[in-house]
Design a protein around this motif. Structure first.
Motif, PDB file in Angstrom:
ATOM      1  N   ILE A   1      -3.931  -1.739   5.186  1.00  0.00           N
ATOM      2  CA  ILE A   1      -3.147  -0.705   5.860  1.00  0.00           C
ATOM      3  C   ILE A   1      -3.913  -0.246   7.097  1.00  0.00           C
ATOM      4  CG2 ILE A   1      -4.110   1.311   4.645  1.00  0.00           C
ATOM      5  CD1 ILE A   1      -1.089   2.231   4.396  1.00  0.00           C
TER       6      ILE A   1
ATOM      7  N   LYS B   1      -1.361  -1.083  -2.799  1.00  0.00           N
ATOM      8  CA  LYS B   1      -0.654  -0.675  -1.582  1.00  0.00           C
ATOM      9  C   LYS B   1      -0.338   0.822  -1.616  1.00  0.00           C
ATOM     10  CE  LYS B   1       3.365  -1.952   1.182  1.00  0.00           C
ATOM     11  NZ  LYS B   1       4.516  -2.861   1.291  1.00  0.00           N
TER      12      LYS B   1
ATOM     13  N   GLN C   1      -1.781   3.714   0.853  1.00  0.00           N
ATOM     14  CA  GLN C   1      -0.863   4.618   1.543  1.00  0.00           C
ATOM     15  C   GLN C   1      -1.269   6.071   1.313  1.00  0.00           C
ATOM     16  OE1 GLN C   1       1.755   3.958   3.767  1.00  0.00           O
ATOM     17  NE2 GLN C   1       1.511   6.153   4.047  1.00  0.00           N
TER      18      GLN C   1
END
Length: 132
Positions: A11, A120, A124
């Motif tokens: 990310i 993920k 985040q």
């Protein structure tokens, strides 16, 4: 020699990579964004102990460094040792955070995909905290 299937989950974060590294490198901050460590980490010598969704584990972190390496070895109660490769690198004025997920021998494809989604989601959460 066995090479496990792997997947890089990453990310981009709009914050200096050094700020991201400094925050993410503190074990005390990990429960804020790493849901697998939701119960927190308790120091035990140079290691840390956690109780999470996968049971109790001993976590050994790499020493602080100037390269953005946040690797940690998780030793489960069963004796299984999982090396978690986590990196923070410069990306323009911000940062790229990358986690290498390994498909363990007893893991089916659905579990591997589920773990990737879990990572993920955690990345985040880290992004949300650091961009606020």
């Amino acid at each position: 020699m066995t090479v496990m299937k792997s997947r890089i989950v990453h990310i981009s974060i709009e914050r200096s990579w050094r700020d991201v590294y400094a925050f993410a490198a503190k074990p005390e901050n990990m429960p804020l964004w790493a849901s697998g460590l939701s119960s927190g980490l308790e120091p035990d010598g140079t290691d840390w102990i956690t109780s999470g969704p996968l049971g109790n584990a001993r976590v050994t972190f790499t020493p602080p460094n100037d390269f953005g390496v946040l690797d940690h070895l998780v030793t489960m109660e069963s004796g299984l040792k999982v090396h978690n490769a986590l990196r923070v690198v410069p990306n323009g004025d911000g940062a790229e955070v990358m986690f290498t997920l390994l498909k363990l021998p007893d893991m089916n494809d659905e579990r591997f995909a589920s773990d990737a989604e879990w990572v993920k989601k955690d990345l985040q959460a880290l992004k949300t905290i650091l961009e606020e």
